[in-house]
Design a protein around this motif. Structure first.
Motif, short mmCIF file in Angstrom:
data_model
loop_
_atom_site.label_atom_id
_atom_site.label_comp_id
_atom_site.label_asym_id
_atom_site.label_seq_id
_atom_site.Cartn_x
_atom_site.Cartn_y
_atom_site.Cartn_z
N ASN A 75 12.73 -13.55 13.75
CA ASN A 75 12.60 -14.48 12.64
C ASN A 75 13.17 -13.88 11.36
N ALA A 76 13.60 -14.74 10.44
CA ALA A 76 14.23 -14.28 9.20
C ALA A 76 13.28 -13.42 8.36
N GLU A 77 11.98 -13.74 8.38
CA GLU A 77 11.05 -13.02 7.50
C GLU A 77 10.93 -11.54 7.83
N PRO A 78 10.58 -11.17 9.09
CA PRO A 78 10.52 -9.73 9.38
C PRO A 78 11.89 -9.05 9.31
N LEU A 79 12.96 -9.81 9.57
CA LEU A 79 14.30 -9.23 9.47
C LEU A 79 14.60 -8.79 8.03
N LEU A 80 14.29 -9.68 7.07
CA LEU A 80 14.54 -9.34 5.67
C LEU A 80 13.53 -8.31 5.16
N GLY A 81 12.30 -8.40 5.66
CA GLY A 81 11.29 -7.40 5.29
C GLY A 81 11.71 -6.02 5.75
N LEU A 82 12.22 -5.94 6.98
CA LEU A 82 12.70 -4.66 7.51
C LEU A 82 13.90 -4.15 6.71
N ALA A 83 14.80 -5.07 6.38
CA ALA A 83 15.97 -4.69 5.58
C ALA A 83 15.56 -4.10 4.24
N SER A 84 14.53 -4.70 3.61
CA SER A 84 14.06 -4.21 2.32
C SER A 84 13.42 -2.83 2.43
N CYS A 85 12.79 -2.56 3.57
CA CYS A 85 12.21 -1.23 3.81
C CYS A 85 13.32 -0.19 4.03
N LEU A 86 14.32 -0.57 4.82
CA LEU A 86 15.39 0.35 5.19
C LEU A 86 16.37 0.62 4.05
N ARG A 87 16.32 -0.21 3.02
CA ARG A 87 17.22 -0.04 1.86
C ARG A 87 17.17 1.38 1.32
N GLU A 108 0.82 -1.21 0.00
CA GLU A 108 0.00 0.00 0.00
C GLU A 108 0.86 1.27 0.00
N ASN A 109 2.18 1.07 -0.16
CA ASN A 109 3.16 2.18 -0.17
C ASN A 109 3.25 2.92 1.16
N LYS A 110 2.85 2.27 2.24
CA LYS A 110 2.94 2.86 3.58
C LYS A 110 4.18 2.27 4.26
N ILE A 111 5.35 2.73 3.80
CA ILE A 111 6.62 2.13 4.21
C ILE A 111 6.88 2.30 5.70
N ASN A 112 6.56 3.47 6.25
CA ASN A 112 6.80 3.71 7.68
C ASN A 112 5.99 2.75 8.55
N LEU A 113 4.75 2.51 8.14
CA LEU A 113 3.91 1.55 8.89
C LEU A 113 4.45 0.13 8.72
N SER A 114 4.97 -0.15 7.55
CA SER A 114 5.58 -1.45 7.29
C SER A 114 6.78 -1.66 8.20
#
Length: 287
Positions: free
Chosen positions: A211-223, A192-198
């Motif tokens: 867990n690996a999933e939120p870790l990589l999800g967070l990394a993709s947001c912080l990129r 939904e393009n709400k990166i800060n909420l993500s």
């Protein structure tokens, strides 16, 4: 003498007769005919054993015992449920649906029947039927957080992100530490393009379970904001679960296209190449 011999012969014959009866009795098998009540009791015991074997991953043995339990007592819906679980474990999905229909006819007020049906429908890619089954089960058991979560996942698959988020919120209200629902809210918000909420939801999920999933999800947001921190989380994620290096695996975990694109860009970073190659090597070694 003749009379005496006759008496002796007579006594001998009588003795022989009775001795033979006893010997015949000794070799005639004794048959026990169990009552219906005993059979039902035995079937429940066998069903319990089948469930235990299922728990320990002995799927074929579990299936055979579950079949036997149902043969002994076909009027117990719990035994049909156990049989369906064994059939699902053995990937006999049509058979499992048949067993669940049998259980439903015996008792249509058991929510687990519909939740199990939804699980099968998802495996055979019938999302519409899966949704109906979940909604029917939730009418019986409205606070089943796992079922609500699964319904949210179906909306996530359908790219109905707002409805998915509502259901994940409902899940978390019932079970606040259910990190999977918090994580999946992060997945939905990214699309939904709400990166800060993500970011917020991935961080919250990590605080409960690293867990690996939120870790990589967070990394993709912080990129897009802090590459140094993004690389740190990405390295940790791939070390925890190398499967997340794989696009198709992430897709199975319901990652949307926007997050996939961001992750692919991140994984191409030169500082991650050693970790990416190592993750792929681990996957190949285990397959």
């Amino acid at each position: 003498m003749k009379n005496f011999l006759a008496k002796i012969i007579c006594v001998s014959l009588i003795s022989f007769y009775f001795l033979n009866i006893e010997s015949v009795k000794s070799i005639v098998p004794y048959y026990y005919f169990p009552t219906i009540k005993n059979l039902e009791k035995e079937s429940l015991s066998i069903g319990k054993s089948a469930y235990q074997l299922l728990y320990f991953g002995q799927y074929k043995d579990s299936l055979n015992l579950a079949k036997l339990a149902v043969k002994l007592n076909a009027k117990n819906e719990k035994l049909w449920l156990i049989l369906s679980e064994a059939q699902i474990a053995n990937k006999l999905y049509k058979n499992a649906l048949y067993s669940l229909n049998k259980a439903q006819k015996l008792n249509s007020n058991i929510s687990e029947i519909y939740f199990a049906k939804s699980n099968i429908y998802l495996k055979i890619e019938q999302k519409k039927d899966a949704k109906i089954a979940l909604e029917t089960g939730l009418n019986i058991d409205p606070n089943n957080h796992k079922a609500i979560f699964q319904l949210g996942n179906i909306f996530l698959m359908e790219k109905n992100y707002l409805e998915a988020i509502k259901l994940f919120e409902r899940t978390v209200k019932i079970k606040p530490n259910f990190w999977q629902a918090i994580n999946n809210k992060g997945l939905a918000y990214f699309e939904e393009n709400k990166i800060n909420l993500s970011i917020k939801h991935f961080e919250k999920a990590i605080s409960i379970e690293e867990n690996a999933e939120p870790l990589l999800g967070l990394a993709s947001c912080l990129r897009m904001k802090d590459m140094k921190l993004a690389l740190k989380f990405a390295k940790k994620a791939l070390n925890k679960d190398p499967n997340y290096v794989n696009y198709d695996y992430r897709k199975e975990q319901l990652w949307g296209e926007k997050l996939q694109v961001s992750t692919e860009i991140l994984l191409q970073n030169n500082q991650l190449q050693t970790d990416v190659i190592l993750a792929k090597t681990k996957i190949n070694a285990s397959s």
